[in-house]
Motif scaffolding. Sequence first.
Motif, PDB file in Angstrom:
ATOM      1  N   LEU A 148       3.304 -12.167   6.778  1.00 48.23           N
ATOM      2  CA  LEU A 148       2.339 -13.123   6.209  1.00 48.23           C
ATOM      3  C   LEU A 148       0.903 -12.647   6.411  1.00 48.23           C
ATOM      4  CD1 LEU A 148       1.729 -15.919   4.957  1.00 48.23           C
ATOM      5  CD2 LEU A 148       1.801 -16.866   7.266  1.00 48.23           C
ATOM      6  N   ILE A 149       0.183 -12.579   5.298  1.00 46.85           N
ATOM      7  CA  ILE A 149      -1.257 -12.283   5.334  1.00 46.85           C
ATOM      8  C   ILE A 149      -1.913 -13.411   4.548  1.00 46.85           C
ATOM      9  CG2 ILE A 149      -3.037 -10.603   4.684  1.00 46.85           C
ATOM     10  CD1 ILE A 149      -0.767  -8.483   5.013  1.00 46.85           C
ATOM     11  N   LEU A 150      -2.789 -14.189   5.188  1.00 51.63           N
ATOM     12  CA  LEU A 150      -3.128 -15.522   4.687  1.00 51.63           C
ATOM     13  C   LEU A 150      -4.592 -15.837   4.940  1.00 51.63           C
ATOM     14  CD1 LEU A 150      -1.905 -18.431   3.956  1.00 51.63           C
ATOM     15  CD2 LEU A 150      -1.639 -18.727   6.413  1.00 51.63           C
ATOM     16  N   GLY A 151      -5.304 -16.267   3.909  1.00 53.89           N
ATOM     17  CA  GLY A 151      -6.684 -16.716   4.136  1.00 53.89           C
ATOM     18  C   GLY A 151      -7.597 -16.412   2.975  1.00 53.89           C
ATOM     19  N   ASN A 152      -8.819 -15.957   3.274  1.00 55.63           N
ATOM     20  CA  ASN A 152      -9.807 -15.666   2.222  1.00 55.63           C
ATOM     21  C   ASN A 152      -9.219 -14.724   1.183  1.00 55.63           C
ATOM     22  OD1 ASN A 152     -11.599 -16.654   4.358  1.00 55.63           O
ATOM     23  ND2 ASN A 152     -13.193 -16.038   2.912  1.00 55.63           N
ATOM     24  N   LYS A 153      -9.356 -15.115  -0.075  1.00 51.36           N
ATOM     25  CA  LYS A 153      -8.687 -14.367  -1.147  1.00 51.36           C
ATOM     26  C   LYS A 153      -9.117 -12.890  -1.158  1.00 51.36           C
ATOM     27  CE  LYS A 153      -7.469 -15.286  -5.962  1.00 51.36           C
ATOM     28  NZ  LYS A 153      -7.772 -14.098  -6.727  1.00 51.36           N
ATOM     29  N   ASP A 154     -10.432 -12.650  -1.152  1.00 46.52           N
ATOM     30  CA  ASP A 154     -10.923 -11.264  -1.262  1.00 46.52           C
ATOM     31  C   ASP A 154     -10.405 -10.421  -0.103  1.00 46.52           C
ATOM     32  OD1 ASP A 154     -12.259 -12.099  -3.429  1.00 46.52           O
ATOM     33  OD2 ASP A 154     -14.263 -12.059  -2.509  1.00 46.52           O
ATOM     34  N   VAL A 155     -10.433 -11.003   1.080  1.00 47.98           N
ATOM     35  CA  VAL A 155     -10.063 -10.225   2.262  1.00 47.98           C
ATOM     36  C   VAL A 155      -8.545  -9.991   2.297  1.00 47.98           C
ATOM     37  CG1 VAL A 155     -10.335 -10.027   4.762  1.00 47.98           C
ATOM     38  CG2 VAL A 155     -12.037 -11.252   3.425  1.00 47.98           C
ATOM     39  N   VAL A 156      -7.772 -11.002   1.863  1.00 44.99           N
ATOM     40  CA  VAL A 156      -6.314 -10.800   1.757  1.00 44.99           C
ATOM     41  C   VAL A 156      -6.058  -9.664   0.756  1.00 44.99           C
ATOM     42  CG1 VAL A 156      -4.153 -11.828   0.914  1.00 44.99           C
ATOM     43  CG2 VAL A 156      -5.663 -13.154   2.408  1.00 44.99           C
ATOM     44  N   GLU A 157      -6.750  -9.702  -0.373  1.00 43.00           N
ATOM     45  CA  GLU A 157      -6.510  -8.663  -1.396  1.00 43.00           C
ATOM     46  C   GLU A 157      -6.912  -7.277  -0.892  1.00 43.00           C
ATOM     47  OE1 GLU A 157      -6.762 -11.648  -5.240  1.00 43.00           O
ATOM     48  OE2 GLU A 157      -8.405 -10.235  -4.925  1.00 43.00           O
ATOM     49  N   GLU A 158      -8.048  -7.196  -0.186  1.00 50.69           N
ATOM     50  CA  GLU A 158      -8.474  -5.896   0.368  1.00 50.69           C
ATOM     51  C   GLU A 158      -7.435  -5.386   1.368  1.00 50.69           C
ATOM     52  OE1 GLU A 158     -13.085  -7.227   0.239  1.00 50.69           O
ATOM     53  OE2 GLU A 158     -12.332  -6.562   2.194  1.00 50.69           O
ATOM     54  N   THR A 159      -6.960  -6.281   2.211  1.00 44.27           N
ATOM     55  CA  THR A 159      -5.996  -5.891   3.251  1.00 44.27           C
ATOM     56  C   THR A 159      -4.699  -5.396   2.611  1.00 44.27           C
ATOM     57  OG1 THR A 159      -6.967  -7.546   4.715  1.00 44.27           O
ATOM     58  CG2 THR A 159      -4.782  -6.756   5.316  1.00 44.27           C
ATOM     59  N   VAL A 160      -4.232  -6.145   1.609  1.00 45.31           N
ATOM     60  CA  VAL A 160      -3.005  -5.763   0.899  1.00 45.31           C
ATOM     61  C   VAL A 160      -3.205  -4.409   0.211  1.00 45.31           C
ATOM     62  CG1 VAL A 160      -1.598  -6.391  -1.111  1.00 45.31           C
ATOM     63  CG2 VAL A 160      -2.176  -8.123   0.605  1.00 45.31           C
ATOM     64  N   ALA A 161      -4.401  -4.183  -0.349  1.00 47.90           N
ATOM     65  CA  ALA A 161      -4.667  -2.911  -1.041  1.00 47.90           C
ATOM     66  C   ALA A 161      -4.598  -1.744  -0.052  1.00 47.90           C
ATOM     67  CB  ALA A 161      -6.040  -2.964  -1.723  1.00 47.90           C
ATOM     68  N   VAL A 162      -5.132  -1.933   1.145  1.00 48.17           N
ATOM     69  CA  VAL A 162      -5.107  -0.848   2.145  1.00 48.17           C
ATOM     70  C   VAL A 162      -3.660  -0.549   2.549  1.00 48.17           C
ATOM     71  CG1 VAL A 162      -5.811  -0.187   4.491  1.00 48.17           C
ATOM     72  CG2 VAL A 162      -7.405  -1.431   3.016  1.00 48.17           C
ATOM     73  N   ILE A 163      -2.867  -1.607   2.753  1.00 46.70           N
ATOM     74  CA  ILE A 163      -1.462  -1.416   3.144  1.00 46.70           C
ATOM     75  C   ILE A 163      -0.717  -0.667   2.036  1.00 46.70           C
ATOM     76  CG2 ILE A 163       0.729  -2.624   3.599  1.00 46.70           C
ATOM     77  CD1 ILE A 163      -0.924  -4.825   4.998  1.00 46.70           C
ATOM     78  N   ASN A 164      -0.949  -1.068   0.803  1.00 50.58           N
ATOM     79  CA  ASN A 164      -0.229  -0.443  -0.326  1.00 50.58           C
ATOM     80  C   ASN A 164      -0.668   0.988  -0.575  1.00 50.58           C
ATOM     81  OD1 ASN A 164       1.690  -2.312  -1.927  1.00 50.58           O
ATOM     82  ND2 ASN A 164       0.069  -3.611  -1.158  1.00 50.58           N
ATOM     83  N   ALA A 165      -1.985   1.229  -0.466  1.00 50.52           N
ATOM     84  CA  ALA A 165      -2.501   2.596  -0.700  1.00 50.52           C
ATOM     85  C   ALA A 165      -1.863   3.534   0.317  1.00 50.52           C
ATOM     86  CB  ALA A 165      -4.023   2.609  -0.569  1.00 50.52           C
ATOM     87  N   GLY A 166      -1.786   3.080   1.560  1.00 46.48           N
ATOM     88  CA  GLY A 166      -1.213   3.909   2.625  1.00 46.48           C
ATOM     89  C   GLY A 166       0.238   4.238   2.375  1.00 46.48           C
ATOM     90  N   GLN A 167       0.978   3.296   1.804  1.00 44.51           N
ATOM     91  CA  GLN A 167       2.415   3.526   1.550  1.00 44.51           C
ATOM     92  C   GLN A 167       2.609   4.595   0.487  1.00 44.51           C
ATOM     93  OE1 GLN A 167       4.528   2.333   3.481  1.00 44.51           O
ATOM     94  NE2 GLN A 167       3.543   0.551   4.385  1.00 44.51           N
ATOM     95  N   LYS A 168       1.602   4.714  -0.441  1.00 42.77           N
ATOM     96  CA  LYS A 168       1.764   5.681  -1.536  1.00 42.77           C
ATOM     97  C   LYS A 168       1.416   7.090  -1.094  1.00 42.77           C
ATOM     98  CE  LYS A 168       0.806   2.223  -5.005  1.00 42.77           C
ATOM     99  NZ  LYS A 168      -0.385   1.386  -5.026  1.00 42.77           N
ATOM    100  N   ASP A 169       0.619   7.213   0.033  1.00 41.73           N
ATOM    101  CA  ASP A 169       0.156   8.558   0.462  1.00 41.73           C
ATOM    102  C   ASP A 169       1.337   9.472   0.809  1.00 41.73           C
ATOM    103  OD1 ASP A 169      -2.382   7.753   0.116  1.00 41.73           O
ATOM    104  OD2 ASP A 169      -2.792   7.344   2.247  1.00 41.73           O
TER     105      ASP A 169
END
Length: 328
Positions: free
Chosen positions: A307-328
């Motif tokens: 669960l990642i929950l809260g401010n929309k922009d910050v949730v989206e930034e956090t999710v983007a970092v997690i996803n970018a890392g998985q693609k590396d």
Amino acid sequence: MVRSEHRITLQEYATSEWPIQGQNEGLDGVIMAIADGSRLVQQQVQQAALVDALGATGDTNVQGEIVQRLDKASSDIFVATLSRSGQVAAIGCEEIERSVIAEINTPGGYIVLMDPLDGSSNIDVAVSIGSIFGIWKKGQGEMVNEDSLLRPGNQQIAAAYVVYGSSTVLVVATNGKVSGFTLDIEAGIFSLTHPGIKIPDECAYYSTNEGNNNVLDEPTQKAITLLRDKYSQRYVGSLVADFHRNLLKGGIFAYPADQNRKDGRLRLMYEANPLGFVAEQAGGAASTGYQRILDIIPEQLHQRTPLILGNKDVVEETVAVINAGQKD
Ligand code: AFP
């Protein structure tokens, strides 16, 4: 103490705001049942040490976690008040393995999934705890059974939670509107104190268990480090209290998957879905790190989720970092 102007009571608010345009008939009854139950739970929480109600029951729940005596008492209280409301066809509860189906299958009615006392490990140490509720409406004439509870979060029509903290606050979210009510303990009445809650644009806090850092994968570690670099850390260890602070002050809560908890720690149906619904109605977001929480098709009543929950922009930034890392 001199009280300020007359405040709208929960009862007044419930009758005027719910049902909305003739829909959601009886929703006010469900919310009032939650309020009634929470008044009783608040008393028990306050008195627990004095009446020897602290400590464990000796049982473990379906998740294998130790059941505290107040967990059990709260579960019994809410099952009773919700059942008495006559509006609830089925209840799913953290402390009860199978769902509770009302004896009479009413043609209308609601399905409620609840964590009756969130933050059990904080009960004995006088730290804020809470209760969480997701509310679904069953179809007209639909007969409910165990599977009827497995509905995605995006079908919730309302969600609510209560924080038993330095004051007792009930927050209710319906479509597009999130309102907070504070309990006057002497009068036993909830009154509107937080109308039109929106998560502030500015994110002030991040809330995560930093003790899990070593068992996070690299991209998730990176995402948490970025949060640490920008925001102040606040972590109570009761999801409902951490979420409430972040909702009012701006913040993000993260309990991601890790090596020890591949499916995450928190429960989808009665923790992530309801609070995800509240967050979205207040302008925020809720994600697993890969998927919107409310779009998960549930398979089990007690399933867990990251669960990642809260401010929309910050949730989206956090999710983007997690996803970018998985693609590396
Ligand atoms: P308990 O109800 O067992 O105390 O768990 C609380 C909780 O489900 C949630 O409210 C907290 O955010 C989370 O667990 C805390 O977990 P950690 O103790 O692993 O940080």
